[in-house]
Design a protein around this motif. Sequence first.
Motif, PDB file in Angstrom:
ATOM      1  N   LYS A  65      -3.827  -9.152  -3.510  1.00 47.75           N
ATOM      2  CA  LYS A  65      -2.662  -9.024  -2.613  1.00 47.75           C
ATOM      3  C   LYS A  65      -1.402  -9.338  -3.405  1.00 47.75           C
ATOM      4  O   LYS A  65      -1.394 -10.246  -4.246  1.00 47.75           O
ATOM      5  CB  LYS A  65      -2.765 -10.028  -1.467  1.00 47.75           C
ATOM      6  N   ILE A  66      -0.362  -8.578  -3.133  1.00 46.01           N
ATOM      7  CA  ILE A  66       0.917  -8.888  -3.770  1.00 46.01           C
ATOM      8  C   ILE A  66       1.923  -9.164  -2.666  1.00 46.01           C
ATOM      9  O   ILE A  66       1.840  -8.580  -1.575  1.00 46.01           O
ATOM     10  CB  ILE A  66       1.395  -7.750  -4.702  1.00 46.01           C
ATOM     11  N   GLU A  67       2.857 -10.036  -2.982  1.00 42.65           N
ATOM     12  CA  GLU A  67       3.793 -10.455  -1.941  1.00 42.65           C
ATOM     13  C   GLU A  67       5.122 -10.784  -2.600  1.00 42.65           C
ATOM     14  O   GLU A  67       5.160 -11.392  -3.665  1.00 42.65           O
ATOM     15  CB  GLU A  67       3.201 -11.708  -1.281  1.00 42.65           C
ATOM     16  N   ASN A  68       6.174 -10.338  -1.973  1.00 43.36           N
ATOM     17  CA  ASN A  68       7.500 -10.644  -2.495  1.00 43.36           C
ATOM     18  C   ASN A  68       8.242 -11.416  -1.432  1.00 43.36           C
ATOM     19  O   ASN A  68       8.544 -10.881  -0.370  1.00 43.36           O
ATOM     20  CB  ASN A  68       8.232  -9.337  -2.803  1.00 43.36           C
ATOM     21  N   ARG A  69       8.468 -12.677  -1.721  1.00 39.67           N
ATOM     22  CA  ARG A  69       9.118 -13.500  -0.713  1.00 39.67           C
ATOM     23  C   ARG A  69      10.287 -14.255  -1.348  1.00 39.67           C
ATOM     24  O   ARG A  69      10.119 -14.868  -2.389  1.00 39.67           O
ATOM     25  CB  ARG A  69       8.106 -14.488  -0.130  1.00 39.67           C
ATOM     26  N   SER A  70      11.434 -14.158  -0.725  1.00 40.62           N
ATOM     27  CA  SER A  70      12.670 -14.783  -1.193  1.00 40.62           C
ATOM     28  C   SER A  70      12.742 -14.820  -2.726  1.00 40.62           C
ATOM     29  O   SER A  70      12.780 -15.875  -3.343  1.00 40.62           O
ATOM     30  CB  SER A  70      12.873 -16.179  -0.597  1.00 40.62           C
ATOM     31  N   SER A  71      12.714 -13.655  -3.288  1.00 41.24           N
ATOM     32  CA  SER A  71      12.877 -13.392  -4.727  1.00 41.24           C
ATOM     33  C   SER A  71      11.767 -13.962  -5.620  1.00 41.24           C
ATOM     34  O   SER A  71      11.859 -13.906  -6.831  1.00 41.24           O
ATOM     35  CB  SER A  71      14.254 -13.808  -5.245  1.00 41.24           C
ATOM     36  N   SER A  72      10.689 -14.520  -5.021  1.00 43.75           N
ATOM     37  CA  SER A  72       9.576 -14.888  -5.899  1.00 43.75           C
ATOM     38  C   SER A  72       8.448 -13.888  -5.671  1.00 43.75           C
ATOM     39  O   SER A  72       8.181 -13.463  -4.542  1.00 43.75           O
ATOM     40  CB  SER A  72       9.106 -16.320  -5.643  1.00 43.75           C
ATOM     41  N   PHE A  73       7.805 -13.491  -6.764  1.00 43.67           N
ATOM     42  CA  PHE A  73       6.745 -12.501  -6.683  1.00 43.67           C
ATOM     43  C   PHE A  73       5.409 -13.215  -6.823  1.00 43.67           C
ATOM     44  O   PHE A  73       5.198 -13.968  -7.775  1.00 43.67           O
ATOM     45  CB  PHE A  73       6.941 -11.464  -7.800  1.00 43.67           C
ATOM     46  N   ASN A  74       4.518 -13.010  -5.880  1.00 41.50           N
ATOM     47  CA  ASN A  74       3.239 -13.719  -5.889  1.00 41.50           C
ATOM     48  C   ASN A  74       2.059 -12.755  -5.902  1.00 41.50           C
ATOM     49  O   ASN A  74       2.107 -11.722  -5.244  1.00 41.50           O
ATOM     50  CB  ASN A  74       3.107 -14.599  -4.643  1.00 41.50           C
ATOM     51  N   VAL A  75       1.037 -13.131  -6.662  1.00 37.53           N
ATOM     52  CA  VAL A  75      -0.193 -12.345  -6.696  1.00 37.53           C
ATOM     53  C   VAL A  75      -1.332 -13.246  -6.224  1.00 37.53           C
ATOM     54  O   VAL A  75      -1.456 -14.386  -6.685  1.00 37.53           O
ATOM     55  CB  VAL A  75      -0.550 -11.881  -8.132  1.00 37.53           C
ATOM     56  N   PHE A  76      -2.149 -12.702  -5.348  1.00 36.75           N
ATOM     57  CA  PHE A  76      -3.292 -13.449  -4.824  1.00 36.75           C
ATOM     58  C   PHE A  76      -4.591 -12.711  -5.150  1.00 36.75           C
ATOM     59  O   PHE A  76      -4.649 -11.484  -5.028  1.00 36.75           O
ATOM     60  CB  PHE A  76      -3.212 -13.576  -3.296  1.00 36.75           C
ATOM     61  N   VAL A  77      -5.596 -13.473  -5.575  1.00 39.04           N
ATOM     62  CA  VAL A  77      -6.938 -12.913  -5.748  1.00 39.04           C
ATOM     63  C   VAL A  77      -7.850 -13.716  -4.827  1.00 39.04           C
ATOM     64  O   VAL A  77      -7.875 -14.952  -4.911  1.00 39.04           O
ATOM     65  CB  VAL A  77      -7.413 -13.016  -7.209  1.00 39.04           C
ATOM     66  N   GLN A  78      -8.577 -13.040  -3.984  1.00 42.32           N
ATOM     67  CA  GLN A  78      -9.447 -13.658  -2.979  1.00 42.32           C
ATOM     68  C   GLN A  78      -8.671 -14.780  -2.260  1.00 42.32           C
ATOM     69  O   GLN A  78      -9.138 -15.904  -2.128  1.00 42.32           O
ATOM     70  CB  GLN A  78     -10.762 -14.211  -3.568  1.00 42.32           C
ATOM     71  N   LYS A 107      -6.791   2.257  -8.857  1.00 39.54           N
ATOM     72  CA  LYS A 107      -6.650   1.315  -7.745  1.00 39.54           C
ATOM     73  C   LYS A 107      -5.257   0.653  -7.764  1.00 39.54           C
ATOM     74  O   LYS A 107      -4.620   0.505  -6.732  1.00 39.54           O
ATOM     75  CB  LYS A 107      -7.760   0.261  -7.813  1.00 39.54           C
ATOM     76  N   MET A 108      -4.799   0.265  -8.964  1.00 38.65           N
ATOM     77  CA  MET A 108      -3.497  -0.402  -9.055  1.00 38.65           C
ATOM     78  C   MET A 108      -2.370   0.536  -8.616  1.00 38.65           C
ATOM     79  O   MET A 108      -1.464   0.141  -7.893  1.00 38.65           O
ATOM     80  CB  MET A 108      -3.221  -0.883 -10.495  1.00 38.65           C
ATOM     81  N   VAL A 109      -2.466   1.794  -9.047  1.00 37.80           N
ATOM     82  CA  VAL A 109      -1.401   2.758  -8.710  1.00 37.80           C
ATOM     83  C   VAL A 109      -1.361   2.995  -7.198  1.00 37.80           C
ATOM     84  O   VAL A 109      -0.284   3.060  -6.596  1.00 37.80           O
ATOM     85  CB  VAL A 109      -1.583   4.071  -9.513  1.00 37.80           C
ATOM     86  N   GLU A 110      -2.534   3.052  -6.563  1.00 38.09           N
ATOM     87  CA  GLU A 110      -2.569   3.224  -5.095  1.00 38.09           C
ATOM     88  C   GLU A 110      -1.850   2.063  -4.413  1.00 38.09           C
ATOM     89  O   GLU A 110      -1.029   2.266  -3.520  1.00 38.09           O
ATOM     90  CB  GLU A 110      -4.028   3.246  -4.601  1.00 38.09           C
ATOM     91  N   ILE A 111      -2.164   0.842  -4.869  1.00 35.51           N
ATOM     92  CA  ILE A 111      -1.536  -0.338  -4.249  1.00 35.51           C
ATOM     93  C   ILE A 111      -0.013  -0.300  -4.489  1.00 35.51           C
ATOM     94  O   ILE A 111       0.783  -0.571  -3.604  1.00 35.51           O
ATOM     95  CB  ILE A 111      -2.140  -1.654  -4.799  1.00 35.51           C
ATOM     96  N   GLN A 112       0.377   0.062  -5.713  1.00 33.11           N
ATOM     97  CA  GLN A 112       1.809   0.083  -6.051  1.00 33.11           C
ATOM     98  C   GLN A 112       2.577   1.093  -5.196  1.00 33.11           C
ATOM     99  O   GLN A 112       3.665   0.813  -4.695  1.00 33.11           O
ATOM    100  CB  GLN A 112       1.992   0.420  -7.538  1.00 33.11           C
ATOM    101  N   ARG A 113       1.982   2.264  -5.005  1.00 34.96           N
ATOM    102  CA  ARG A 113       2.675   3.299  -4.217  1.00 34.96           C
ATOM    103  C   ARG A 113       2.765   2.880  -2.751  1.00 34.96           C
ATOM    104  O   ARG A 113       3.793   3.074  -2.111  1.00 34.96           O
ATOM    105  CB  ARG A 113       1.945   4.639  -4.358  1.00 34.96           C
ATOM    106  N   GLU A 114       1.686   2.299  -2.268  1.00 32.21           N
ATOM    107  CA  GLU A 114       1.692   1.888  -0.861  1.00 32.21           C
ATOM    108  C   GLU A 114       2.709   0.757  -0.638  1.00 32.21           C
ATOM    109  O   GLU A 114       3.503   0.796   0.301  1.00 32.21           O
ATOM    110  CB  GLU A 114       0.285   1.425  -0.470  1.00 32.21           C
ATOM    111  N   PHE A 115       2.701  -0.223  -1.539  1.00 38.15           N
ATOM    112  CA  PHE A 115       3.607  -1.380  -1.422  1.00 38.15           C
ATOM    113  C   PHE A 115       5.076  -0.929  -1.456  1.00 38.15           C
ATOM    114  O   PHE A 115       5.928  -1.492  -0.775  1.00 38.15           O
ATOM    115  CB  PHE A 115       3.325  -2.347  -2.581  1.00 38.15           C
TER     116      PHE A 115
END
Length: 216
Positions: A65-78, A107-115
Amino acid sequence: MIIAIDGPAGSGKSTTARLLAKKLDFIYLDTGAMYRAVTLFFLDNKIDLTNSDEVSSALNKINLKIENRSSSFNVFVQNTNVNNLIRDELINKNVSNVSEIYSVRKKMVEIQREFSSNKDIVIEGRDIGSHVFPNADYKFYIEADINVRASRRMKDLSNANKSLDDMCKLLLERDKIDSNRNISPLIKPKDAYVVDTTSLSIEEQVIKLFNIITNN
Ligand code: DC
């Protein structure tokens, strides 16, 4: 609006992309962090990169999961935030090999385009302007002298137990893999603005891109 920023490791693209996004009040997406997170997952699960069944079953299991919140970029695995785990030496050493794998990239490109859909976004990586978003509103290719890139990387890694020479070699090795792989290698898109950051400060890099965007 999509702003694509590509370039090799240590070129200054990540810092520039993050600060540019902040200045424009856009979302920021660090695609390198996604490949790093997959690498972490593969290493933790001892995936044999040459075994395509193992790779595809790991890709089915990973919850990235990727998340962009108040200018910090976060990546989550499980569901665990892995921001602090994906910058270490072992990941640096293995990430180019993982990102050569077709099913991983797909898989990464699909997530990037969707995000990115329907967002004002600054997205940085190796294949963004050439492959992920060939119709991006602005494309930049950031480069810098190899010695400058290596010393920037040394500063980023507080505990880099390497000489400058070793760091140069490591970066050149990653450039070689990233630029020569069969699937969407690192290239300078023809229609990209090329920015050499060798003698620019971070502020100057950001202003340079900002001015191009706001004056065109
Ligand atoms: O930008 P970085 O150093 O965090 O990227 C890590 C690796 O991920 C890099 O060596 C190549 C790969 N990568 C890629 O293949 N495509 C992208 N769009 C981004 C990164």
